[in-house]
Design an enzyme around this catalytic site. Structure first.
Site, mmCIF file in Angstrom:
data_model
loop_
_atom_site.group_PDB
_atom_site.id
_atom_site.type_symbol
_atom_site.label_atom_id
_atom_site.label_comp_id
_atom_site.label_asym_id
_atom_site.label_seq_id
_atom_site.Cartn_x
_atom_site.Cartn_y
_atom_site.Cartn_z
ATOM 1 N N GLU A 50 0.626 -1.268 -0.112
ATOM 2 C CA GLU A 50 -0.023 -0.151 -0.028
ATOM 3 C C GLU A 50 0.889 1.323 0.157
ATOM 4 O OE1 GLU A 50 -3.118 0.467 -0.637
ATOM 5 O OE2 GLU A 50 -3.451 -1.595 -0.714
ATOM 6 N N TYR A 133 -6.181 6.839 4.420
ATOM 7 C CA TYR A 133 -6.315 5.971 3.135
ATOM 8 C C TYR A 133 -5.605 4.555 3.610
ATOM 9 C CZ TYR A 133 -5.135 3.077 -0.591
ATOM 10 O OH TYR A 133 -5.026 1.795 -1.260
ATOM 11 N N ASP A 151 -8.773 6.212 -2.099
ATOM 12 C CA ASP A 151 -7.796 6.994 -2.752
ATOM 13 C C ASP A 151 -8.298 7.422 -3.892
ATOM 14 O OD1 ASP A 151 -8.504 4.893 -4.723
ATOM 15 O OD2 ASP A 151 -6.411 4.120 -4.698
#
Ligand code: SF4
Length: 380
Positions: A50, A133, A151
């Site tokens: 991520e 996020y 996102d």
């Protein structure tokens, strides 16, 4: 004709949400790309992926992800590694602040949780480099928590589903999209797949320009599509105009070695090495500017020769042209044992050119070193 929903108040009915959830998850199951980080639910690996994917394209991230996990397979391995090593393995991904934050967060996870990533959004968000996020993405994908993860892709998809015509980046816009994202994930039985399905749709179907509505699994309940607004939502961001910038770099050579300086803390690319570099002003004397930068940064007097190579690179809106000049220390004795000398403002090292890339170079330094090595290979 259905009544147009006011632009400031788009809504989704529970039936619409149900239909979007089942259509999107079925599409994801059948169409998802086989990506390395989708083959694991290991929270550490999910976290690394991520962070890497935040500002890096999927194709570039794949190889770095493999290499990073091979070198630092666990939170403990990352936390106990030298930051310089972490930056070296990160080299090529850019935005090095992410690597520094990962390193700091791994140390916090080791200290606070014995090396196991926490499972709640709040605990995750309290770690360095993990915001709204990333905490939502890790919590949902690795731990199955029904947390929204928004996102740029998700922002765009939800704005279109709702035909939200305001600015999704405004405070009101963010709140609206967040409320819808939370309502959607709340009622799903596979939160991790849902998070990835939304992102996947935004990455491959509901793209910024020309979304592929004809093959979209949720087209029948997408309000932007139903109103013919898919190309207008979200509104384009105001772009900052590109600025041309001129840099000069000194390739200081002594007995087959190059002098490199370490970028200072708190600067862009902190911790990476580069050739001493000066930003040029119009009409300024390049050689004098370079000699002065080298004196201040490396504590060394140099003679600057001819241009060696010229490279270009871009950092956000700055289009940078770097002219690299051959240079030599004025007094060879001062170069002896020069690394780390007290009069230098920055840490310095001498490297053999073929080993330069092992030091962890900035993008511009990598380009200069590559061009010089190619040039010398073609001369021999
Ligand atoms: S129908 Fe078109 S605009 Fe709507 S979500 Fe699908 S691809 Fe995006």
């Amino acid at each position: 004709m259905p009544r147009a929903t006011p632009a400031h108040e788009p809504t989704a009915s529970p039936a619409e949400r149900r239909s979007r959830r089942s259509a999107l998850l079925a599409w994801y199951d059948a169409n998802k790309r086989d990506l390395p980080w989708r083959r694991t639910r290991d929270p550490y690996a999910v976290w690394i992926s991520e962070i890497m994917l935040q500002q890096t394209r999927v194709d570039s991230a794949k190889e770095h992800y493999r290499r990073f996990l091979e070198r630092f397979p666990t939170v403990r391995a990352l936390a106990t590694a030298d930051l310089a090593d972490v930056l070296r393995v990160w080299a090529g991904l850019g935005y090095y602040r992410r690597a520094r934050m990962l390193h700091a967060a791994a140390q916090a996870v080791l200290e606070r949780y014995g090396g196991k990533l926490p499972a709640t959004v709040d605990e995750l968000r309290a770690l360095p480099g993990i915001g709204d996020y990333t905490s939502g993405a890790i919590a949902s994908i690795a731990f199955g928590v029904p947390a929204p993860a928004i996102d740029g892709n998700v922002d765009r998809v939800l704005s279109r589903w709702l035909a939200f015509q305001g600015d999704p980046r405004s405070t009101a816009g963010r709140a609206r999209i967040r409320a819808e994202a939370a309502a959607l994930v709340e009622g799903v039985d596979r939160p991790g797949d849902w998070t990835q399905a939304l992102m996947e749709l935004g990455a491959v179907v509901c793209t910024p320009a020309r979304p592929s509505c004809l093959i979209c699994p949720v087209a029948s309940s997408c309000h932007a599509r139903l109103r013919g607004l898919e190309s207008e939502i979200p509104p384009p961001k105001a772009r900052r105009a590109a600025v041309a910038v001129e840099h000069a770099a000194a390739v200081i050579e002594d007995r087959g070695r190059w002098l490199l300086v370490k970028r200072p803390e708190e600067s862009v690319n902190a911790g990476l090495y580069e050739f001493p570099t000066a930003e040029l002003t119009e009409g300024g004397d390049v050689r004098r500017a370079l000699a002065s930068v080298v004196r201040e940064s490396a504590g060394l007097e140099i003679s600057v020769g001819e241009t060696a190579v010229e490279v270009r690179h871009t950092i956000t809106y700055r289009r940078i042209r770097v002219s690299a000049f051959h240079a030599k220390p004025r007094d060879r004795r001062t170069a002896d044992g020069h690394s780390g000398r007290a009069s230098a403002a920055l840490e310095t090292i001498w490297v053999v050119p073929s080993d330069a890339s092992k030091a962890g170079l900035t993008a511009a330094a990598r380009k200069i070193a590559g061009a010089l090595l190619r040039e010398s290979a073609s001369d021999t």
